[in-house]
Design an enzyme around this catalytic site. Sequence first.
Site, PDB file in Angstrom:
ATOM      1  N   HIS A 138      -3.647   6.685   3.602  1.00 52.83           N
ATOM      2  CA  HIS A 138      -4.042   5.452   2.930  1.00 52.83           C
ATOM      3  C   HIS A 138      -5.408   5.017   3.452  1.00 52.83           C
ATOM      4  O   HIS A 138      -5.633   4.962   4.666  1.00 52.83           O
ATOM      5  CB  HIS A 138      -2.989   4.369   3.183  1.00 52.83           C
ATOM      6  CG  HIS A 138      -3.434   3.019   2.715  1.00 52.83           C
ATOM      7  ND1 HIS A 138      -4.019   2.827   1.477  1.00 52.83           N
ATOM      8  CD2 HIS A 138      -3.413   1.793   3.311  1.00 52.83           C
ATOM      9  CE1 HIS A 138      -4.322   1.549   1.346  1.00 52.83           C
ATOM     10  NE2 HIS A 138      -3.971   0.909   2.433  1.00 52.83           N
ATOM     11  N   CYS A 192       0.819  -1.231   0.000  1.00 52.63           N
ATOM     12  CA  CYS A 192       0.000   0.000   0.000  1.00 52.63           C
ATOM     13  C   CYS A 192       0.841   1.263   0.000  1.00 52.63           C
ATOM     14  O   CYS A 192       0.328   2.352  -0.274  1.00 52.63           O
ATOM     15  CB  CYS A 192      -0.928   0.019   1.203  1.00 52.63           C
ATOM     16  SG  CYS A 192      -2.007  -1.396   1.256  1.00 52.63           S
ATOM     17  N   ASN A 252     -10.399  -0.273   0.327  1.00 51.78           N
ATOM     18  CA  ASN A 252      -8.933  -0.180   0.328  1.00 51.78           C
ATOM     19  C   ASN A 252      -8.417  -0.571  -1.062  1.00 51.78           C
ATOM     20  O   ASN A 252      -8.535  -1.729  -1.460  1.00 51.78           O
ATOM     21  CB  ASN A 252      -8.386  -1.120   1.413  1.00 51.78           C
ATOM     22  CG  ASN A 252      -6.872  -1.157   1.468  1.00 51.78           C
ATOM     23  OD1 ASN A 252      -6.188  -0.646   0.585  1.00 51.78           O
ATOM     24  ND2 ASN A 252      -6.338  -1.782   2.502  1.00 51.78           N
TER      25      ASN A 252
END
Length: 330
Positions: free
Chosen positions: A254, A115, A286
């Site tokens: 994030h 990520c 996500n």
Amino acid sequence: MSKMYAAIAGTGHYVPEKVLTNADLERMVETSDEWIRTRTGIGERRIAGANEFSSDMGAAAGRMALANAGVAPEDVEAIYVGTCTPDMFFPSTACLIQAALGAKRAYGFDVSAACSGFLVALDTAAAAIESGRIQNALVVGAEKLSSVTDWTQRDTCVLFGDGAGAVVLKPSDRPGVRSTLLGVDGNLDDLLYLPGGGCRHPASAESVRDRLHFIHMAGRETFKVAVTTMFEAAKEATRRAGLAIGDIDWMIFHQANLRIIDAVAQRLGGPEIARKAIVNIDRYGNTSAASIPLALSEAVADGRVKSGDKILMVAFGGGLTWGGMVVEWI
Ligand code: ACO
């Protein structure tokens, strides 16, 4: 000669058409819209088509970023792609995007930092521009997480979605990229991992049987480390930019869990600061390396981000990996 800086000159994003709602997931696993919303903040996510891959989404986001930056594809010098779901090991997703865009002068490669991949790629591009070695770079975060999601596991399958975001970086006489902080801790490799398909667990009937080609996560432990690490990265990136947290106009964290975003923002400065967090996890879930550039591009497109704004971006992901960056909108 005066020092050369790097600044973002344009942004772009792309999400697939297909929407997977929490109600859809209720029909797939033992879960509820209420649980998903209260525990994660996610309402729905996008799912790429069977023949739509990270490179396709990345190229679409890249095309929009180049148009917004006024850079022709044939003038692009470098393409850096953060992704943990590359189309394949090689050619890299960057090569596939280069071909799709017709960026015939560009070189490129993929960044493997889960990520955090987009921020690592952005830092690499900024360093190359500041050194004078290249005059522009296309930096992409693109993911098809639906291809590595175990759709039978309710603790992970409700979290992930597909999409892409991109920025164009150019030289500037004023600092656009004001600070960077990157880190990894390989000792925490067992919190979040996708072991299948590498040389340790090559594709085989056994690796498929053992579900090694899917994302595995120790959710509760990862949550705690994410909050602490992102808080520290946010503070340090702000300090390195010569700013106080009150000077920050927007925070793009994030998008892993709304409770993580809230906890970090509240710790940084209470409700006043928490209001500056840009959130789109409710619509996209996500999307790993795509999540920060996707949120940035949306906020630029709808006019929230204005010239002179200072934006704090913070990433966290498998590895473990993390990053914090402050950019000023020139
Ligand atoms: N629906 C209903 N119940 C569920 C679901 C679901 N989808 N998933 C888990 N539960 C249950 C669990 O079984 C557990 O039940 P039990 O108490 O009877 O054992 C209960 O809900 C609570 O489970 P927890 O795992 O403690 O729930 P938590 O509040 O921690 O939320 C979550 C789980 C959303 C995964 C959270 O821990 C999280 O967001 N973790 C961090 C994610 C992250 O930051 N990842 C890093 C980036 S991702 C990347 O790099 C790819």
